[in-house]
Structures are given as C-alpha cells and as structure tokens.
Design a protein around this motif. Structure first.
Motif, PDB file in Angstrom:
ATOM      1  N   MET A  31       0.834  -1.200   0.000  1.00 43.59           N
ATOM      2  CA  MET A  31       0.000   0.000   0.000  1.00 43.59           C
ATOM      3  C   MET A  31       0.873   1.256   0.000  1.00 43.59           C
ATOM      4  O   MET A  31       0.622   2.218  -0.745  1.00 43.59           O
ATOM      5  CB  MET A  31      -0.909  -0.004   1.226  1.00 43.59           C
ATOM      6  CG  MET A  31      -1.743   1.262   1.375  1.00 43.59           C
ATOM      7  SD  MET A  31      -3.014   1.409   0.127  1.00 43.59           S
ATOM      8  CE  MET A  31      -4.133   0.138   0.700  1.00 43.59           C
ATOM      9  N   GLY A  32       1.908   1.263   0.824  1.00 45.80           N
ATOM     10  CA  GLY A  32       2.816   2.406   0.847  1.00 45.80           C
ATOM     11  C   GLY A  32       3.539   2.586  -0.477  1.00 45.80           C
ATOM     12  O   GLY A  32       3.784   3.725  -0.913  1.00 45.80           O
ATOM     13  N   ALA A  33       3.890   1.472  -1.132  1.00 50.07           N
ATOM     14  CA  ALA A  33       4.553   1.572  -2.429  1.00 50.07           C
ATOM     15  C   ALA A  33       3.635   2.206  -3.470  1.00 50.07           C
ATOM     16  O   ALA A  33       4.077   3.000  -4.309  1.00 50.07           O
ATOM     17  CB  ALA A  33       5.000   0.183  -2.888  1.00 50.07           C
ATOM     18  N   VAL A  34       2.336   1.869  -3.415  1.00 47.71           N
ATOM     19  CA  VAL A  34       1.378   2.491  -4.343  1.00 47.71           C
ATOM     20  C   VAL A  34       1.308   3.999  -4.108  1.00 47.71           C
ATOM     21  O   VAL A  34       1.334   4.804  -5.058  1.00 47.71           O
ATOM     22  CB  VAL A  34      -0.008   1.841  -4.184  1.00 47.71           C
ATOM     23  CG1 VAL A  34      -1.052   2.603  -4.994  1.00 47.71           C
ATOM     24  CG2 VAL A  34       0.028   0.395  -4.637  1.00 47.71           C
ATOM     25  N   LEU A  35       1.250   4.391  -2.849  1.00 51.76           N
ATOM     26  CA  LEU A  35       1.207   5.823  -2.542  1.00 51.76           C
ATOM     27  C   LEU A  35       2.472   6.528  -3.007  1.00 51.76           C
ATOM     28  O   LEU A  35       2.415   7.632  -3.569  1.00 51.76           O
ATOM     29  CB  LEU A  35       1.024   6.029  -1.028  1.00 51.76           C
ATOM     30  CG  LEU A  35      -0.269   5.487  -0.413  1.00 51.76           C
ATOM     31  CD1 LEU A  35      -0.291   5.753   1.083  1.00 51.76           C
ATOM     32  CD2 LEU A  35      -1.480   6.116  -1.078  1.00 51.76           C
ATOM     33  N   LEU A  36       3.616   5.895  -2.782  1.00 54.54           N
ATOM     34  CA  LEU A  36       4.876   6.508  -3.188  1.00 54.54           C
ATOM     35  C   LEU A  36       4.992   6.584  -4.708  1.00 54.54           C
ATOM     36  O   LEU A  36       5.500   7.573  -5.253  1.00 54.54           O
ATOM     37  CB  LEU A  36       6.042   5.704  -2.606  1.00 54.54           C
ATOM     38  CG  LEU A  36       7.430   6.326  -2.742  1.00 54.54           C
ATOM     39  CD1 LEU A  36       7.483   7.671  -2.026  1.00 54.54           C
ATOM     40  CD2 LEU A  36       8.486   5.393  -2.187  1.00 54.54           C
ATOM     41  N   THR A  37       4.498   5.558  -5.401  1.00 55.31           N
ATOM     42  CA  THR A  37       4.532   5.573  -6.867  1.00 55.31           C
ATOM     43  C   THR A  37       3.674   6.702  -7.421  1.00 55.31           C
ATOM     44  O   THR A  37       4.085   7.439  -8.326  1.00 55.31           O
ATOM     45  CB  THR A  37       4.050   4.217  -7.415  1.00 55.31           C
ATOM     46  OG1 THR A  37       4.871   3.173  -6.895  1.00 55.31           O
ATOM     47  CG2 THR A  37       4.102   4.214  -8.935  1.00 55.31           C
TER      48      THR A  37
END
Length: 498
Positions: A31-37
């Motif tokens: 989930m954090g990776a999606v936000l960062l992307t």
C-alpha cells in the motif's frame, strides 16, 4: 528503518504491531509503495508542466515537482488513514465518496502533463497544423477587412491611372473617363440582365412543367400552383425587360457622351493624363501605407501563433488529436484511467478491507488502541483526581488560614476593647473629679451671691477647699435663722449649669 517498514508507515500502518505480526508487513508495504509511486508520477508531472509553461526550468522545476509530489503523498495518506474502520457498506461508501471524488480529480491533474509528454510528437504535429489553420483564418480575416478592401480599390485605381499615363495622349474616345464610366455602367447592367434572364428562364420552365404535369404536382392543367408560378415568371420577365431598357438608355447616353467628347478627345486625353500624374504619387503613398499595415498585422499574428506553444495550446492540440483519431483517443483515456485507478486503488483497498473479515493485524491494532485508550483514560482520571486533591488541600489550607485570621482578629478586638474600657474608665474618673470641683466652685459662688444679697457689704470668704465659711464679720453672730435663710434662698435662683 528498513524500506518495508518505511513504506508501511507511509500507508499509515503501526510499526509496533507489524513487528509482532511480520505476516501483515507485505500488504501494508505494498500500500505504501502504491502511494509513493503515485507521488513520484505526480512529481514528474508537475515538473514537466512547470517546464513547458515557462514558469520554472532546471532545478526550480525539479524542486517544484518534488513539492507537488510530497503534497500529493500527504493527500493520499489522508485519504487512506482517514477511512475509519466501519462495518456497514453504506457507512463506508458515505465516508469514501468525497475521497473518491478527490482521487479522481487528482488522477486527472496528474495524468494530463504526462499525457502531453507521451503524445509529444503527435501534439507537435497537430500544433503546426493548428498554427497553419490559424494563420489561414487570420489571412482570410485580413483579406475581408476594410483595410484590405481599401487597399485593393487603391491598387486598382493606381493601375488604371498608370495605364492611362503609359498609353499617352490619344484621340480614342474609349479611353475618356466619362466614356469609361458609362461603359462600366453598361457592363454592370448587362451582367444584371443576364442573371435576371437565367432566373426568368428557370421560373418559366417550372411554370410550363407544372402546366404539363411533368413536375410539381404532376397534374396536367393550370391550377392554383401553376398560376402562381406563371405570375412569378411574368414578374421576373418584367424585371429582365426593365434592365434591358436601362441598358438601351445607358447606351444612348454613352453615344451622346462619345459625340460630345469626340471633338476635344485629344485635349481631354492630355488633361486626364496630367491629372493622373498629379494623383499617382499620393495614391502610391497611400497604397504603401495600407500594404505595410496589412503585412504588419500578418507578421505579428504569425509570430504570436508561432510563439504560442504553452500548455493551453498543447492541451488543445491533444484534444484535436484525440478527437480526430480514435486510436489516440483510446490511448489518451487509457492513460487517464490508469492514473485515476492508481489514485483510487488505496481508497478502494481500504473500503474492501473494512467490509471484509477482520485480519490478525486489525485485531492486534484494536487491542493496542483499546489499551492506549484505557491508559489515556486512566491518566486523565488520575490527573483529575490529583487536581481534585490539590483543590481540596488548597481549600482546607485556605479555611485554616481564614480561621486563624478570624481568631487573631477576635483577640485583637478583645485587647482593643479592654484598652478602650480602661481608657474610658480613667476618662470618666477624671471627668468625675473635674465635675465635682466645678460643682463645688459653682455652689460656693451661688452661696456667696446669696450672702451678698443678704449682706451686700461683706466679701465672701472661701476655705482651703473652696467652700464657704461663716464668720462673725458677716454681720451676725452665728447662722441666720432658718426661716429668714429659707426666704432668702427661695428668692435666689441656683446657677443653671449645676
């Protein structure tokens, strides 16, 4: 901190819980990776938008993109963290609706500059076509303007005058200005007559076809429609014949002019040439000025069109490309939907997670939050109790201080009263002594006055204590008789202050 824990923190997960439940770490870090992307694409999009608009370039565009990316990251975290754990789907949808709208808006904002970059070559080609179209429209607008009409009229007049000058003096009356004007009027009338003749032929053919039944109502005979068509044809024929009459009248007028100028044709030609030579310089200057104005307007507009390569022009070109090409439109909407989906993914994931079965991570988080709530409640309760005890102690201390002050004041008041009583008693004693002395003196004076009234020749005699003493010198050997003394006393008034 490890990268996975950092990404999980971006998604709003609790690190202390994830350390106890390592199995929940991949989902939260994803989930954090999606936000960062999404934030990374937002930063790239903003940087590119700043560079093509000319607002910033180089390092400033990069810094602006980073600031925008951080802002988008915070907004996305707010969308995810703000969705509380709810069980009902209606409640979840009501909470997620504004966040979904915001996510769609963010997706459009982020995807637009990136689409401009993806379709850069197509946009550049379309911008060139748009510039050419705009220049053509501008050229047509200039050609239809009053300046262009005045310029064309002046050029035509200038060419006529130069042709007259170049031809030189001649006796040919056809070059006479009056003859030329008359011939021009005849030519205009003949063109008008030709148009009217074509209109008449068309109306007459329609009336004949209606009467024969080969057109119109397809009924033979001349009914109401046929009569109307005949009337229109007759009116058209009348207009045509009237124009022909005007042509004949104008030809007769021209013949009269030719006859009049035939005698002095050479002199008239020389005067016309002289007048033309006088007019040509001023007319040439006017033509040059109008030409310069037209060229300046064309060049300025062309430069503006060439310089207009901003984001609005690019967006218009992108819209034109997607509007004219179905493949480009599909690619454009696909990119836009991709970024919208990336923005919506965290929110949708949170809603699905809320509606699904509770995971071990949710259970532990609830337990931690319950314990934290309990500790916080106890801390608040303890603080309240301490505050109450402090207030109670302060109240007891205040009451004790007040009681002691009251006791001290009572003692002071008693001592003051005691001293006041002694002072009053001493004052009364002294006043009593003084009053007795004053009373004795006044009684002695009264007795002396009484004695003098009885024996005026005698002076009073006072004792050592201020009292009155009888003496043989008073004129009587002893005390006076009581009756006599009583009468004398009754005839005297005692002092008023006794």
């Amino acid at each position: 901190m490890k990268l996975k824990y950092f990404l999980a923190r971006l998604a709003g997960a609790r690190i202390d819980v994830l350390e106890k439940l390592p199995g929940a770490l991949p989902k939260q870090s994803a989930m954090g990776a999606v936000l960062l992307t999404t934030a990374g694409f937002a930063a790239i999009s903003a940087g590119y938008a700043l560079s093509i608009t000319g607002i910033a370039s180089g390092i400033f565009a990069v810094l602006g993109g980073l600031v925008w990316g951080i802002a988008i990251l915070n907004l996305d975290r707010l969308l995810v963290i703000g969705l509380a754990k709810e069980t009902g789907w209606k409640r979840n949808l009501s909470l997620a609706a504004p966040r979904i709208v915001l996510a769609v808006i963010l997706g459009v904002v982020i995807s637009t500059p990136l689409m401009l970059r993806v379709f850069d070559s197509e946009i550049a080609a379309q911008m060139n076509r748009n510039i050419l179209t705009a220049q053509e429209d501008l050229r047509e607008s200039i050609n239809n303007s009053t300046i262009r009409q005045d310029l064309n009229a002046d050029i035509e007049e200038l060419n006529r005058l130069r042709a007259l000058i170049n031809a030189g003096p001649t006796a040919d009356v056809s070059q006479n200005p009056e003859v030329l004007l008359a011939q021009q009027a005849i030519d205009d009338l003949e063109a008008k007559a030709a148009t009217q003749k074509a209109e008449y032929d068309q109306l007459r053919a329609a009336a004949v076809a209606e009467e024969e039944g080969s057109a119109g109502t397809m009924i033979r005979g001349c009914a109401a429609l046929c009569i109307e068509k005949r009337r229109l044809a007759d009116e058209s024929e009348a207009r045509w014949q009237d124009t022909l009459n005007q042509v004949r009248d104008k030809e007769n007028e021209m013949a009269a002019i030719v006859s009049k100028v035939q005698v002095n044709a050479l002199d008239s030609s020389e005067r016309a040439i002289a007048d033309a030579e006088a007019v040509v310089p001023g007319l040439q200057e006017q033509v040059d000025q109008l030409t310069e104005q037209v060229n300046s307007a064309q060049d300025t507009s062309r430069e503006l069109e060439q310089a207009n390569a901003g984001i609005i022009a690019r967006l218009k070109a992108l819209s034109d490309v997607s509007g004219n090409d179905a493949t480009a439109a599909m690619a454009r909407y696909a990119v836009a939907l991709l970024f919208m989906a990336m923005e919506l993914l965290p929110v949708i994931f949170k809603i699905v997670s809320n509606l699904g079965s509770r995971t071990a991570y949710d259970t532990v988080v609830d337990s931690h939050e319950a314990a934290e709530v309990e500790r916080a409640t106890q801390s608040v309760t303890l603080a309240d109790e301490k505050a109450k005890l402090r207030r109670s102690s302060e109240q007891v201390a205040e009451k004790d201080r007040t009681d002691k002050q009251q006791e001290l004041m009572l003692r002071i008041n008693a001592s003051v009263a005691e001293h006041q009583a002694a002072v009053v008693e001493e004052a009364l004693s002294r006043w009593s002594d003084h009053a007795k002395r004053v009373s004795d003196d006044r009684l002695d004076q009264w007795a002396d006055e009484m004695e003098r009234s009885y024996n005026p020749g005698r002076a009073p005699v006072y004792g050592s204590n201020g009292g009155f003493q009888q003496h043989a010198d008073y004129g009587y050997p002893g005390p006076a008789p009581a009756t006599t003394m009583t009468k004398r006393v009754n005839n005297l008034n005692p002092p008023s202050d006794l």
